[in-house]
Design a protein around this motif. Structure first.
Motif, PDB file in Angstrom:
ATOM      1  N   ALA A 154      22.968  29.621  75.180  1.00 40.52           N
ATOM      2  CA  ALA A 154      23.111  28.703  74.026  1.00 40.52           C
ATOM      3  C   ALA A 154      23.308  29.831  72.767  1.00 40.52           C
ATOM      4  O   ALA A 154      23.923  29.870  71.125  1.00 40.52           O
ATOM      5  N   GLN A 155      22.393  30.806  73.353  1.00 37.73           N
ATOM      6  CA  GLN A 155      21.966  31.870  72.195  1.00 37.73           C
ATOM      7  C   GLN A 155      23.132  32.630  71.383  1.00 37.73           C
ATOM      8  O   GLN A 155      23.662  33.308  70.778  1.00 37.73           O
ATOM      9  N   VAL A 156      24.288  33.345  73.107  1.00 40.89           N
ATOM     10  CA  VAL A 156      24.500  33.734  72.748  1.00 40.89           C
ATOM     11  C   VAL A 156      26.068  32.867  72.329  1.00 40.89           C
ATOM     12  O   VAL A 156      26.549  33.708  71.969  1.00 40.89           O
ATOM     13  N   GLN A 157      26.097  31.656  72.844  1.00 40.85           N
ATOM     14  CA  GLN A 157      26.823  30.935  72.540  1.00 40.85           C
ATOM     15  C   GLN A 157      27.098  30.778  70.966  1.00 40.85           C
ATOM     16  O   GLN A 157      27.702  30.920  69.822  1.00 40.85           O
ATOM     17  N   GLN A 158      25.664  30.379  70.534  1.00 39.02           N
ATOM     18  CA  GLN A 158      25.251  30.213  69.047  1.00 39.02           C
ATOM     19  C   GLN A 158      26.171  31.278  68.292  1.00 39.02           C
ATOM     20  O   GLN A 158      26.567  31.675  66.827  1.00 39.02           O
ATOM     21  N   GLY A 159      25.675  32.643  68.666  1.00 35.61           N
ATOM     22  CA  GLY A 159      25.602  33.902  67.409  1.00 35.61           C
ATOM     23  C   GLY A 159      26.693  34.012  67.768  1.00 35.61           C
ATOM     24  O   GLY A 159      27.519  34.622  66.317  1.00 35.61           O
ATOM     25  N   LEU A 160      27.551  34.117  68.683  1.00 33.27           N
ATOM     26  CA  LEU A 160      29.251  34.088  68.735  1.00 33.27           C
ATOM     27  C   LEU A 160      29.643  33.569  67.751  1.00 33.27           C
ATOM     28  O   LEU A 160      30.886  33.742  66.889  1.00 33.27           O
ATOM     29  N   SER A 161      29.888  32.305  67.634  1.00 29.95           N
ATOM     30  CA  SER A 161      30.252  30.439  67.040  1.00 29.95           C
ATOM     31  C   SER A 161      29.698  31.159  65.254  1.00 29.95           C
ATOM     32  O   SER A 161      30.810  31.540  64.808  1.00 29.95           O
ATOM     33  N   LEU A 162      28.888  31.355  65.023  1.00 31.39           N
ATOM     34  CA  LEU A 162      28.200  32.323  63.791  1.00 31.39           C
ATOM     35  C   LEU A 162      28.700  33.786  62.662  1.00 31.39           C
ATOM     36  O   LEU A 162      29.366  32.902  61.637  1.00 31.39           O
ATOM     37  N   VAL A 163      29.046  34.270  63.755  1.00 25.29           N
ATOM     38  CA  VAL A 163      29.256  35.806  63.493  1.00 25.29           C
ATOM     39  C   VAL A 163      30.725  35.918  63.503  1.00 25.29           C
ATOM     40  O   VAL A 163      31.743  36.102  62.571  1.00 25.29           O
ATOM     41  N   SER A 164      31.771  34.805  64.140  1.00 26.38           N
ATOM     42  CA  SER A 164      33.329  34.548  64.289  1.00 26.38           C
ATOM     43  C   SER A 164      33.953  33.217  63.938  1.00 26.38           C
ATOM     44  O   SER A 164      34.965  33.357  62.781  1.00 26.38           O
ATOM     45  N   SER A 165      32.829  32.475  63.203  1.00 27.47           N
ATOM     46  CA  SER A 165      33.007  31.627  62.479  1.00 27.47           C
ATOM     47  C   SER A 165      34.383  30.061  63.160  1.00 27.47           C
ATOM     48  O   SER A 165      35.493  29.692  62.375  1.00 27.47           O
ATOM     49  N   ARG A 166      33.594  29.730  64.413  1.00 25.42           N
ATOM     50  CA  ARG A 166      35.104  28.979  65.096  1.00 25.42           C
ATOM     51  C   ARG A 166      34.482  29.035  66.809  1.00 25.42           C
ATOM     52  O   ARG A 166      33.291  29.830  66.888  1.00 25.42           O
ATOM     53  N   ASN A 167      34.802  27.655  67.563  1.00 30.87           N
ATOM     54  CA  ASN A 167      34.158  27.543  68.559  1.00 30.87           C
ATOM     55  C   ASN A 167      34.905  28.930  70.097  1.00 30.87           C
ATOM     56  O   ASN A 167      35.724  29.395  69.663  1.00 30.87           O
ATOM     57  N   VAL A 168      33.892  28.921  70.527  1.00 34.60           N
ATOM     58  CA  VAL A 168      34.152  30.269  71.408  1.00 34.60           C
ATOM     59  C   VAL A 168      34.461  30.168  72.593  1.00 34.60           C
ATOM     60  O   VAL A 168      33.544  28.679  72.755  1.00 34.60           O
ATOM     61  N   SER A 169      35.530  30.145  73.275  1.00 32.64           N
ATOM     62  CA  SER A 169      35.377  30.208  75.033  1.00 32.64           C
ATOM     63  C   SER A 169      35.049  30.128  75.652  1.00 32.64           C
ATOM     64  O   SER A 169      34.030  31.367  75.241  1.00 32.64           O
ATOM     65  N   SER A 170      34.352  29.637  76.849  1.00 36.71           N
ATOM     66  CA  SER A 170      33.530  30.033  77.856  1.00 36.71           C
ATOM     67  C   SER A 170      33.290  31.750  78.104  1.00 36.71           C
ATOM     68  O   SER A 170      32.392  32.319  78.834  1.00 36.71           O
ATOM     69  N   ASP A 171      34.550  31.763  78.023  1.00 33.45           N
ATOM     70  CA  ASP A 171      35.376  33.474  78.316  1.00 33.45           C
ATOM     71  C   ASP A 171      34.309  34.588  77.861  1.00 33.45           C
ATOM     72  O   ASP A 171      33.488  35.814  78.250  1.00 33.45           O
ATOM     73  N   GLU A 172      33.824  34.553  76.206  1.00 29.03           N
ATOM     74  CA  GLU A 172      33.640  35.365  75.559  1.00 29.03           C
ATOM     75  C   GLU A 172      32.205  35.908  75.538  1.00 29.03           C
ATOM     76  O   GLU A 172      31.177  35.819  75.408  1.00 29.03           O
ATOM     77  N   VAL A 173      31.607  33.483  75.484  1.00 28.89           N
ATOM     78  CA  VAL A 173      30.232  33.782  75.906  1.00 28.89           C
ATOM     79  C   VAL A 173      29.927  34.585  77.712  1.00 28.89           C
ATOM     80  O   VAL A 173      28.517  35.305  77.468  1.00 28.89           O
ATOM     81  N   GLY A 174      30.687  34.150  78.246  1.00 30.48           N
ATOM     82  CA  GLY A 174      30.307  35.130  80.026  1.00 30.48           C
ATOM     83  C   GLY A 174      30.314  36.802  79.512  1.00 30.48           C
ATOM     84  O   GLY A 174      29.366  36.511  79.855  1.00 30.48           O
TER      85      GLY A 174
END
Length: 120
Positions: free
Chosen positions: A62-82
């Motif tokens: 969840a930390q990685v997903q939220q971090g990427l979402s905040l940085v990119s200002s969009r919903n991120v894919s499961s591949d990006e989180v992986g």
């Protein structure tokens, strides 16, 4: 006003003392190196990692997903989180960093993503 912050100089910040009718896009390696080595950006990465750990204690995904979402200002894919999780695990296992340090360097990498640095 005439003194340009060194980090902004690497990003071809416009000179405040003169006008210019057109600006050209420039990208160079010193920009990424400046971001990675900047004390200010490293401090901001640490604060960002602390925020993510506060918001999602004991849930690194969840930390990685939220971090990427905040940085990119969009919903991120499961591949990006992986890929983000793989990076954090590499920091922890290969480089023997604890979770706090690994998340700091993940956040530093996230701040260097093109989506964070460039507007389209």
């Amino acid at each position: 006003r005439s003194l340009i912050t060194p980090l902004l100089a690497a990003f071809d910040y416009p000179e405040p003392d003169s006008s210019c009718e057109a600006r050209f896009v420039t990208t160079q390696p010193t920009q990424a190196l400046g971001m990675l080595n900047s004390e200010e950006i490293q401090h901001l990465s640490e604060l960002f990692a602390e925020r993510l750990q506060r918001e999602f204690p004991d849930d690194i995904r969840a930390q990685v997903q939220q971090g990427l979402s905040l940085v990119s200002s969009r919903n991120v894919s499961s591949d990006e989180v992986g890929r983000g999780l793989d990076l954090v695990q590499t920091f922890q296992h290969k480089h023997q960093l604890d979770q706090k340090q690994a998340m700091k360097f993940f956040c530093l990498a996230a701040f260097n993503l093109n989506e964070f640095l460039f507007l389209e």
